[in-house]
Design a protein around this motif. Structure first.
Motif, PDB file in Angstrom:
ATOM      1  N   THR A   6      37.138  54.893  42.443  1.00  0.00           N
ATOM      2  CA  THR A   6      37.852  53.389  42.680  1.00  0.00           C
ATOM      3  C   THR A   6      37.872  53.459  44.257  1.00  0.00           C
ATOM      4  OG1 THR A   6      39.255  53.925  40.698  1.00  0.00           O
ATOM      5  CG2 THR A   6      39.928  52.284  42.399  1.00  0.00           C
ATOM      6  N   ASP A  31      42.709  49.569  51.459  1.00  0.00           N
ATOM      7  CA  ASP A  31      42.647  49.342  50.253  1.00  0.00           C
ATOM      8  C   ASP A  31      41.958  50.810  49.692  1.00  0.00           C
ATOM      9  OD1 ASP A  31      43.704  46.869  50.135  1.00  0.00           O
ATOM     10  OD2 ASP A  31      41.980  45.752  49.892  1.00  0.00           O
ATOM     11  N   SER A  81      44.837  51.068  43.286  1.00  0.00           N
ATOM     12  CA  SER A  81      45.416  51.137  42.141  1.00  0.00           C
ATOM     13  C   SER A  81      47.143  50.790  42.041  1.00  0.00           C
ATOM     14  CB  SER A  81      44.923  52.698  41.627  1.00  0.00           C
ATOM     15  OG  SER A  81      43.501  52.957  41.611  1.00  0.00           O
ATOM     16  N   ASN A 124      44.371  53.366  49.244  1.00  0.00           N
ATOM     17  CA  ASN A 124      45.465  53.020  48.514  1.00  0.00           C
ATOM     18  C   ASN A 124      46.848  53.046  49.070  1.00  0.00           C
ATOM     19  OD1 ASN A 124      45.709  51.999  45.552  1.00  0.00           O
ATOM     20  ND2 ASN A 124      46.746  53.618  45.358  1.00  0.00           N
ATOM     21  N   LYS A 167      38.895  49.522  46.115  1.00  0.00           N
ATOM     22  CA  LYS A 167      39.882  48.814  45.409  1.00  0.00           C
ATOM     23  C   LYS A 167      41.130  49.809  45.306  1.00  0.00           C
ATOM     24  CE  LYS A 167      36.596  46.980  41.756  1.00  0.00           C
ATOM     25  NZ  LYS A 167      36.376  47.100  40.243  1.00  0.00           N
ATOM     26  N   GLU A 203      34.953  52.051  45.638  1.00  0.00           N
ATOM     27  CA  GLU A 203      34.701  50.399  45.304  1.00  0.00           C
ATOM     28  C   GLU A 203      35.677  49.677  46.171  1.00  0.00           C
ATOM     29  OE1 GLU A 203      35.615  50.461  41.213  1.00  0.00           O
ATOM     30  OE2 GLU A 203      33.787  51.568  40.610  1.00  0.00           O
TER      31      GLU A 203
END
Length: 621
Positions: free
Chosen positions: A589, A379, A596, A382, A594, A592
């Motif tokens: 990001t 993650d 996208s 990404n 996370k 974090e």
């Protein structure tokens, strides 16, 4: 019969003399007196590597379609011929005409990977062309660099007259027409370069001045003249089908590294992996039409007689007409004994339907790139695939008749933990367990899982360009931890693990992230003996360590230091298509943990649409 630059006794004394004689099927033959421009195109590695590169073949074919240009090829001489050329003072020559490179109008050098930089100096020295552009008078060729590494040209800036930023099909005609005009009007090299600097995508290093702060970071990067652009915009092909496809590929005399037809199906990528430079600088995704690819494939297979065709892209699964293309290829190759290679497939998209279509085709290893061992780290980067995707995809592959899997990972990614490191062998163990859960009478022998890890290099124009690298000792510690954890697994005998050279990785990082000061390091390393640094049997770190001492450069300044968000990078003067604001958002990001959305799910406003008429993919805004 052509007169060869090397005598028979020299050719017979070197390894693979066919590297140096030219005259292959579909190589071009023009009389120098009949053309206006002699363009020597160089790949700074051995013939077998360079002739495997589809980009070089495309530009060679494109330029030679012009009657006024003779584009010839040049590759780095292997160390045996290098020694002879120096001892006998024989100038380096091009393959087609066998004439001296130094007498050409233009020398174009492709910059595919950082570890070929010392070979660029080899090419210049053996051609008897001064290394530094400032020392080259009117009698020497214009030296142009292009390719992926031109997105940070600064470590090579003192050696080149021009860098071409972007895709080769776009501006070369304009540049060569400009050269013809300047040559006809007897303009000087300086006057030509002033005009060339105004063309989109052209960067002329001598027209820019760099100043530094006391801490060694860049204070400013400014043009020396008002008419020279402060920002160099990369150039890209907007409509892929307008590109004239490679109709007459040169067929090598000897076996090359990738002895196959390469079918480029699209450029760019929608996925947004945060470590991937190509996925950012080749945005937006642009596809060839099915009709174009069918005609291209027929032409290439008929001309070359190749036994394999490979579909080339950054993410072949995302080509919108992959099923129809495979239907055609399977039917066309069915009775010809031609293998179809499907690289760059995402494990979640490698459906049972696609696999069933290649049942009758020879099954080689399946290659997947999870990149990280845990979901958290996937993650962060990404990657956009889950462990469930990986396990279900590999199970479908096993059911489809495969039992060999290659998996690619990276070590040293930002925020990596011990759990992430150990996750690599643990994930491989789960894949092996998947295979052995299939009834024995439905398996094809034992499963073979080969895991490879490279060490992470933060590349320009990626969200990770602010990240730091690790020391050689730390990289090796992490690799050994992976290896030791593999030995603890139940199915360890079905699994192999290998990792890249940490010294070479750090050197790659230095050149990928360096500024103009690094040019002196490259020169000193070359003079110390460095050459063919991407070849493990030729690489010698001692040459580089000595170069650091000679120049006073601390490599850790470029590799081991995390950058501040407001630091000026050596490549910040280039508009690569993606904005710095977008990259900063993605950097934050990532921290974090996370992901996208990809470009088809949601536009994140990366900036690339302005390069394609406001359109990103499939004609959608």
């Amino acid at each position: 019969m052509r007169k060869l630059a090397l005598s028979d006794d020299i050719l017979l004394s070197v390894d693979k003399p066919a590297r140096y004689i030219g005259g292959e099927l579909n190589s071009r033959d023009k009389r120098l007196e009949d053309v206006d421009i002699r363009f020597v195109m160089c790949f700074p590695d051995v013939y077998e590597i360079g002739m495997s590169h589809i980009g070089m073949q495309i530009i060679y074919d494109m330029l030679n379609k012009r009657e006024d240009i003779f584009c010839e090829r040049l590759f780095s001489p292997w160390v045996d011929l290098d020694k002879i050329l120096r001892e006998k003072n024989i100038p380096l020559f091009s393959l087609e005409s066998q004439e001296n490179v130094k007498d050409a109008d233009i020398l174009g050098i492709t910059l595919q990977y950082e570890m070929c930089y010392t070979n660029i100096l080899q090419i210049l020295e053996l051609s008897q062309i001064p290394m530094y552009s400032k020392d080259r008078g009117e009698e020497y060729p214009i030296v142009i660099g292009g390719g992926p590494c031109s997105y940070n040209p600064e470590p090579l800036a003192p050696f080149f007259d021009i860098f071409y930023i972007g895709e080769g099909e776009v501006v070369y005609d304009k540049l060569l027409d400009l050269y013809k005009e300047c040559k006809k009007n007897n303009l000087s090299k300086h006057e030509f370069l002033r005009k060339a600097a105004k063309l989109e995508g052209m960067y002329v290093p001598e027209f820019y001045e760099v100043s530094y702060k006391e801490d060694g970071t860049i204070a400013s990067f400014t043009p020396k003249y008002e008419d020279v652009p402060s920002v160099v915009h990369r150039v890209v092909v907007q409509n892929m089908d307008t590109v004239s496809y490679l109709s007459k590929p040169v067929v090598p005399f000897i076996k090359v590294t990738q002895d196959r037809v390469v079918l480029e199906i699209m450029r760019g990528c929608i996925r947004g992996c945060r470590f991937c430079q190509a996925g950012n600088v080749y945005r937006p995704q642009r596809e060839h039409s099915l009709e174009y690819l069918i005609n291209y494939a027929k032409t290439m297979l008929d001309i070359t007689g190749a036994e394999e065709i490979s579909l080339s892209s950054l993410s072949s699964s995302d080509y919108s007409q992959l099923d129809k293309l495979l239907d055609f290829l399977l039917e066309y190759t069915k009775d010809r004994g031609i293998n179809i290679s499907l690289p760059s497939l995402r494990i979640d998209a490698f459906s049972l339907d696609v696999m069933s279509k290649v049942q009758d085709v020879k099954k080689s290893s399946l290659t997947f790139a999870p990149e990280a061992g845990t979901q958290r780290l996937r993650d962060v980067i990404n990657k956009g695939i889950t462990e469930e995707d990986i396990l279900s995809g590999s199970m479908e592959a096993f059911k489809g008749g495969w039992n060999k899997v290659k998996l690619y990972f990276m070590l040293g990614l930002p925020t990596e933990t011990e759990e992430d490191i150990k996750g690599i062998p643990l994930l491989c163990e789960k894949i092996a367990e998947n295979y052995y859960s299939i009834p024995k009478d439905q398996r094809i022998g034992k499963v073979s899982i080969t895991a490879s890890s490279s060490f992470f290099v933060p590349k320009p124009f990626t969200p990770f360009q602010w990240a730091k690298m690790e020391t050689e000792e730390e990289y090796l510690r992490r690799a050994h931890l992976v290896k030791d954890t593999f030995r603890e697994q139940l199915n360890q005998k079905s699994m192999k693990y290998q990792y890249h050279d940490a010294e070479v990785t750090l050197l790659e990082g230095l050149m990928a992230r360096g500024d103009r000061k690094i040019a002196d390091v490259i020169v000193n390393a070359y003079k110390n003996g460095a050459m063919y640094d991407s070849w493990s049997d030729q690489f010698n770190m001692e040459y580089w360590l000595k170069a650091y001492e000679q120049t006073g450069i601390d490599p850790g300044f470029y590799t081991l230091r995390q950058r501040d968000l407001d630091e000026i990078f050596p490549w910040d003067f280039i508009d690569s298509g993606v904005t710095k604001e977008f990259l900063i958002r993605e950097w934050k990001t990532a921290h974090e943990d996370k992901i996208s959305p990809n470009c088809r799910q949601q536009c994140l406003g990366c900036g690339a649409r302005k390069y394609n008429g406001g359109v990103c993919f499939e004609g959608k805004n």
